[in-house]
Write a protein that holds these residues in place. Structure first.
Motif, PDB file in Angstrom:
ATOM      1  N   GLU A  82       0.824  -1.214   0.000  1.00 28.25           N
ATOM      2  CA  GLU A  82       0.000   0.000   0.000  1.00 28.25           C
ATOM      3  C   GLU A  82       0.855   1.259   0.000  1.00 28.25           C
ATOM      4  OE1 GLU A  82      -2.548  -0.510   3.404  1.00 28.25           O
ATOM      5  OE2 GLU A  82      -3.778  -2.034   2.400  1.00 28.25           O
ATOM      6  N   LYS A  83       2.019   1.185   0.614  1.00 29.42           N
ATOM      7  CA  LYS A  83       2.936   2.330   0.664  1.00 29.42           C
ATOM      8  C   LYS A  83       3.794   2.427  -0.600  1.00 29.42           C
ATOM      9  CE  LYS A  83       3.376   2.193   5.711  1.00 29.42           C
ATOM     10  NZ  LYS A  83       4.306   1.966   6.855  1.00 29.42           N
ATOM     11  N   GLY A  84       3.652   1.465  -1.503  1.00 33.35           N
ATOM     12  CA  GLY A  84       4.417   1.482  -2.746  1.00 33.35           C
ATOM     13  C   GLY A  84       5.873   1.078  -2.574  1.00 33.35           C
ATOM     14  N   LEU A  85       6.170   0.300  -1.537  1.00 34.16           N
ATOM     15  CA  LEU A  85       7.548  -0.061  -1.239  1.00 34.16           C
ATOM     16  C   LEU A  85       7.939  -1.444  -1.754  1.00 34.16           C
ATOM     17  CD1 LEU A  85       7.600   1.324   2.408  1.00 34.16           C
ATOM     18  CD2 LEU A  85       8.512   2.424   0.346  1.00 34.16           C
ATOM     19  N   LEU A  86       6.944  -2.217  -2.206  1.00 32.27           N
ATOM     20  CA  LEU A  86       7.181  -3.581  -2.685  1.00 32.27           C
ATOM     21  C   LEU A  86       6.670  -3.774  -4.093  1.00 32.27           C
ATOM     22  CD1 LEU A  86       6.123  -6.064   0.148  1.00 32.27           C
ATOM     23  CD2 LEU A  86       8.396  -5.297  -0.437  1.00 32.27           C
ATOM     24  N   LEU A  87       7.300  -4.687  -4.800  1.00 30.55           N
ATOM     25  CA  LEU A  87       6.804  -5.176  -6.082  1.00 30.55           C
ATOM     26  C   LEU A  87       6.451  -6.643  -5.883  1.00 30.55           C
ATOM     27  CD1 LEU A  87       9.554  -3.684  -8.421  1.00 30.55           C
ATOM     28  CD2 LEU A  87       7.267  -2.763  -7.983  1.00 30.55           C
ATOM     29  N   LYS A  88       5.357  -7.069  -6.473  1.00 34.09           N
ATOM     30  CA  LYS A  88       4.885  -8.443  -6.322  1.00 34.09           C
ATOM     31  C   LYS A  88       4.737  -9.048  -7.711  1.00 34.09           C
ATOM     32  CE  LYS A  88       1.486 -10.490  -3.288  1.00 34.09           C
ATOM     33  NZ  LYS A  88       0.247 -10.239  -2.545  1.00 34.09           N
ATOM     34  N   VAL A  89       5.377 -10.206  -7.926  1.00 39.75           N
ATOM     35  CA  VAL A  89       5.304 -10.902  -9.213  1.00 39.75           C
ATOM     36  C   VAL A  89       4.896 -12.341  -8.941  1.00 39.75           C
ATOM     37  CG1 VAL A  89       6.620 -11.656 -11.237  1.00 39.75           C
ATOM     38  CG2 VAL A  89       7.108  -9.440 -10.193  1.00 39.75           C
ATOM     39  N   LYS A  90       3.865 -12.810  -9.650  1.00 41.31           N
ATOM     40  CA  LYS A  90       3.387 -14.189  -9.473  1.00 41.31           C
ATOM     41  C   LYS A  90       4.492 -15.181  -9.812  1.00 41.31           C
ATOM     42  CE  LYS A  90      -1.071 -14.213  -8.429  1.00 41.31           C
ATOM     43  NZ  LYS A  90      -1.461 -14.667  -7.127  1.00 41.31           N
ATOM     44  N   ASP A  91       4.554 -16.241  -9.021  1.00 35.93           N
ATOM     45  CA  ASP A  91       5.490 -17.337  -9.273  1.00 35.93           C
ATOM     46  C   ASP A  91       4.941 -18.143 -10.447  1.00 35.93           C
ATOM     47  OD1 ASP A  91       7.001 -19.664  -9.283  1.00 35.93           O
ATOM     48  OD2 ASP A  91       6.954 -19.915  -7.113  1.00 35.93           O
ATOM     49  N   SER A  92       5.713 -18.274 -11.503  1.00 34.50           N
ATOM     50  CA  SER A  92       5.243 -18.971 -12.711  1.00 34.50           C
ATOM     51  C   SER A  92       5.023 -20.462 -12.468  1.00 34.50           C
ATOM     52  CB  SER A  92       6.226 -18.763 -13.866  1.00 34.50           C
ATOM     53  OG  SER A  92       7.496 -19.265 -13.514  1.00 34.50           O
ATOM     54  N   THR A  93       5.658 -21.009 -11.423  1.00 36.77           N
ATOM     55  CA  THR A  93       5.499 -22.438 -11.135  1.00 36.77           C
ATOM     56  C   THR A  93       4.426 -22.718 -10.092  1.00 36.77           C
ATOM     57  OG1 THR A  93       7.226 -22.404  -9.435  1.00 36.77           O
ATOM     58  CG2 THR A  93       7.914 -22.895 -11.699  1.00 36.77           C
ATOM     59  N   ASP A  94       3.945 -21.666  -9.392  1.00 38.39           N
ATOM     60  CA  ASP A  94       2.921 -21.838  -8.354  1.00 38.39           C
ATOM     61  C   ASP A  94       2.053 -20.587  -8.307  1.00 38.39           C
ATOM     62  OD1 ASP A  94       1.371 -22.224  -6.098  1.00 38.39           O
ATOM     63  OD2 ASP A  94       3.050 -22.581  -4.744  1.00 38.39           O
ATOM     64  N   ASN A  95       0.847 -20.678  -8.873  1.00 41.75           N
ATOM     65  CA  ASN A  95      -0.036 -19.507  -8.944  1.00 41.75           C
ATOM     66  C   ASN A  95      -0.459 -18.968  -7.584  1.00 41.75           C
ATOM     67  OD1 ASN A  95      -0.035 -19.142 -11.681  1.00 41.75           O
ATOM     68  ND2 ASN A  95      -1.784 -20.494 -12.044  1.00 41.75           N
ATOM     69  N   ARG A  96      -0.312 -19.780  -6.529  1.00 38.88           N
ATOM     70  CA  ARG A  96      -0.693 -19.312  -5.200  1.00 38.88           C
ATOM     71  C   ARG A  96       0.389 -18.443  -4.577  1.00 38.88           C
ATOM     72  NH1 ARG A  96      -1.163 -24.891  -2.594  1.00 38.88           N
ATOM     73  NH2 ARG A  96       0.592 -25.067  -3.996  1.00 38.88           N
ATOM     74  N   ALA A  97       1.588 -18.503  -5.090  1.00 41.06           N
ATOM     75  CA  ALA A  97       2.717 -17.781  -4.497  1.00 41.06           C
ATOM     76  C   ALA A  97       3.153 -16.620  -5.384  1.00 41.06           C
ATOM     77  CB  ALA A  97       3.884 -18.734  -4.282  1.00 41.06           C
ATOM     78  N   SER A  98       3.778 -15.655  -4.730  1.00 39.34           N
ATOM     79  CA  SER A  98       4.347 -14.504  -5.441  1.00 39.34           C
ATOM     80  C   SER A  98       5.739 -14.229  -4.914  1.00 39.34           C
ATOM     81  CB  SER A  98       3.491 -13.257  -5.207  1.00 39.34           C
ATOM     82  OG  SER A  98       2.220 -13.410  -5.765  1.00 39.34           O
ATOM     83  N   PHE A  99       6.548 -13.671  -5.781  1.00 40.57           N
ATOM     84  CA  PHE A  99       7.865 -13.216  -5.351  1.00 40.57           C
ATOM     85  C   PHE A  99       7.770 -11.731  -5.047  1.00 40.57           C
ATOM     86  CE2 PHE A  99       9.243 -17.007  -7.695  1.00 40.57           C
ATOM     87  CZ  PHE A  99      10.050 -17.579  -6.721  1.00 40.57           C
ATOM     88  N   LEU A 100       8.402 -11.345  -3.969  1.00 42.17           N
ATOM     89  CA  LEU A 100       8.393  -9.952  -3.533  1.00 42.17           C
ATOM     90  C   LEU A 100       9.792  -9.377  -3.691  1.00 42.17           C
ATOM     91  CD1 LEU A 100       6.439 -10.613  -0.235  1.00 42.17           C
ATOM     92  CD2 LEU A 100       5.507  -9.699  -2.358  1.00 42.17           C
ATOM     93  N   SER A 101       9.846  -8.116  -4.053  1.00 42.69           N
ATOM     94  CA  SER A 101      11.115  -7.401  -4.120  1.00 42.69           C
ATOM     95  C   SER A 101      10.837  -5.945  -3.770  1.00 42.69           C
ATOM     96  CB  SER A 101      11.746  -7.524  -5.513  1.00 42.69           C
ATOM     97  OG  SER A 101      10.877  -6.999  -6.491  1.00 42.69           O
ATOM     98  N   LEU A 102      11.886  -5.215  -3.501  1.00 50.01           N
ATOM     99  CA  LEU A 102      11.722  -3.799  -3.177  1.00 50.01           C
ATOM    100  C   LEU A 102      11.503  -2.989  -4.445  1.00 50.01           C
ATOM    101  CD1 LEU A 102      14.533  -3.221  -0.513  1.00 50.01           C
ATOM    102  CD2 LEU A 102      12.099  -3.662  -0.128  1.00 50.01           C
ATOM    103  N   SER A 103      10.564  -2.062  -4.370  1.00 44.73           N
ATOM    104  CA  SER A 103      10.393  -1.096  -5.451  1.00 44.73           C
ATOM    105  C   SER A 103      11.518  -0.069  -5.330  1.00 44.73           C
ATOM    106  CB  SER A 103       9.040  -0.401  -5.317  1.00 44.73           C
ATOM    107  OG  SER A 103       9.024   0.404  -4.144  1.00 44.73           O
ATOM    108  N   GLU A 104      11.592   0.831  -6.273  1.00 46.86           N
ATOM    109  CA  GLU A 104      12.599   1.894  -6.183  1.00 46.86           C
ATOM    110  C   GLU A 104      12.403   2.700  -4.905  1.00 46.86           C
ATOM    111  OE1 GLU A 104      14.195   5.717  -8.740  1.00 46.86           O
ATOM    112  OE2 GLU A 104      13.159   4.102  -9.805  1.00 46.86           O
TER     113      GLU A 104
END
Length: 152
Positions: A82-104
């Motif tokens: 909500e604060k715009g501090l994370l990026l979330k990308v779906k895991d291509s091998t598991d639709n229930r999971a996502s990979f998280l990383s820091l936004s700029e």
């Protein structure tokens, strides 16, 4: 028949009690840096710091690395998103999971907080001389290793 001598547990000398209180005290005192100035909670900071180290993690890995339960991680991730501090990308091998990383913005915030946290830590441990600090780290490592063996 011999009686067992009654042993009294003195809470202020009981290592688990002392360690928890010390850890909580350190965590709460240090959290003032990012809570007051940057409006970031302890769970949010732990996630920011871990993602700064690892770049990309899923929520389960974050929970394991930060010693936080699933619901606490989930709430903190939601707030960071909500604060715009994370990026979330779906895991291509598991639709229930996502990979998280820091936004700029997340990387920028981490870059502002980390030096202040390190300065705070330096002030805290300044009371220890070099040998005491080295010994303290070695004792913690030994206790961590013993705890792992005791877990089974």
């Amino acid at each position: 028949m011999t009686q067992k001598k009654h042993r009294t547990l003195m809470l202020n000398q009981f290592l688990p009690y002392r360690m928890v209180n010390l850890a909580d005290g350190i965590s709460n005192a240090c959290s003032k840096i990012y809570r007051e100035e940057f409006d970031v909670s302890i769970p949010e900071w732990r996630i920011l710091a871990r993602l700064a180290e690892h770049e990309k993690l899923n929520a389960k890995d974050i929970g394991d690395l930060t010693f936080m339960d699933k619901s606490r991680v989930s709430r903190a991730v939601k707030l960071l998103e909500e604060k715009g501090l994370l990026l979330k990308v779906k895991d291509s091998t598991d639709n229930r999971a996502s990979f998280l990383s820091l936004s700029e913005s997340g990387r920028d915030l981490y870059a502002k907080i980390a030096p202040k946290a390190l300065d705070w830590e330096a002030e805290l441990i300044d009371v220890l001389d070099t040998v005491e600090y080295r010994d303290f780290l070695r004792v913690m490592e030994k206790l961590d290793a013993r705890l792992e063996k005791m877990k089974g």
